[in-house]
Enzyme design. Structure first.
Site, mmCIF file in Angstrom:
data_model
loop_
_atom_site.group_PDB
_atom_site.id
_atom_site.type_symbol
_atom_site.label_atom_id
_atom_site.label_comp_id
_atom_site.label_asym_id
_atom_site.label_seq_id
_atom_site.Cartn_x
_atom_site.Cartn_y
_atom_site.Cartn_z
ATOM 1 N N ASP A 8 0.671 -0.679 -0.210
ATOM 2 C CA ASP A 8 -0.036 0.091 0.066
ATOM 3 C C ASP A 8 0.886 1.267 -0.041
ATOM 4 O OD1 ASP A 8 1.277 0.767 3.073
ATOM 5 O OD2 ASP A 8 -0.999 0.342 3.437
ATOM 6 N N CYS A 67 3.266 -2.928 4.118
ATOM 7 C CA CYS A 67 2.777 -1.712 4.749
ATOM 8 C C CYS A 67 3.312 -0.642 5.935
ATOM 9 C CB CYS A 67 1.350 -2.023 4.409
ATOM 10 S SG CYS A 67 1.244 -3.223 6.105
ATOM 11 N N THR A 69 3.279 -0.483 8.530
ATOM 12 C CA THR A 69 3.378 -1.813 10.035
ATOM 13 C C THR A 69 3.363 -3.703 9.427
ATOM 14 O OG1 THR A 69 1.288 -2.159 10.557
ATOM 15 C CG2 THR A 69 2.836 -0.484 11.382
ATOM 16 N N HIS A 100 8.520 -24.229 9.839
ATOM 17 C CA HIS A 100 7.897 -24.569 11.259
ATOM 18 C C HIS A 100 6.401 -24.540 10.365
ATOM 19 C CE1 HIS A 100 10.067 -25.708 14.415
ATOM 20 N NE2 HIS A 100 10.539 -26.058 13.525
ATOM 21 N N HIS A 135 5.264 -30.869 12.026
ATOM 22 C CA HIS A 135 4.868 -29.705 11.515
ATOM 23 C C HIS A 135 3.845 -29.686 10.239
ATOM 24 C CE1 HIS A 135 8.305 -27.933 14.028
ATOM 25 N NE2 HIS A 135 8.598 -29.210 13.270
#
Ligand code: RB5
Length: 159
Positions: A8, A67, A69, A100, A135
């Site tokens: 963004d 973005c 954060t 994992h 996993h």
């Protein structure tokens, strides 16, 4: 790796070094979504949705979402069944997200990371492979939760 990239307006600057690193290290950027230059404001869920759809339609490919954060991209992407998006800010977690958790999308925050660390995170993510075994069972349970839609079916088993 074949990689679909999205950002963004909060990820415009970080997208450049990440695209450069991918190109220089033999990865194919299949498509990019979102603004390439600052000034255009877009809604991160729209970008995440497009990239996730493309990743799911191209088995074996990966998504990279940026973005401000990384949070909005990761939250949005993880609402798409079949997508396992990892928000990363340390190299160990970037590696383990693949080993994992079989993450197929990696998310980063431009306002959190410097470009040097972001490139190291991407390199760690791209270099790692899924370990499988126990996993795989756990990742299967993630998908079962997504399919149920209400967190229902994961059974308590240990190992
Ligand atoms: C945009 O201002 C910002 O909210 C977005 O880039 C992201 O940080 C959201 O999680």
């Amino acid at each position: 790796m074949r990689v679909y990239v999205g950002n963004d307006h909060g990820g415009v600057s970080l997208r450049q070094p990440l695209l450069k690193w991918l190109g220089e290290h033999g990865h194919e950027v299949v498509a990019t979504e979102g603004p390439a230059q600052s000034g255009e404001s877009v809604d991160y869920p729209d970008i995440a949705a497009v990239v996730c759809r493309k990743v799911l339609a191209d088995p074996g490919s990966y998504g990279l979402l940026v973005c401000g954060t990384g949070q909005g991209m990761a939250i949005s992407a993880n609402h798409v069944p079949g997508i396992r998006a990892a928000l990363v800010s340390d190299v160990f977690s970037a590696r383990m997200a693949r080993e994992h958790n079989d993450a197929n999308v990696v998310c980063m925050g431009e306002r959190v990371l410097g470009p040097g660390l972001a490139v190291d995170l991407l390199a760690a993510f791209c270099a790692a492979t899924f370990a499988g075994g126990r996993h795989a069972r756990r990742v299967g349970k993630i998908e079962a939760i997504a399919a149920a839609g209400d967190g229902g079916p994961a059974a308590a088993t240990r190992s």
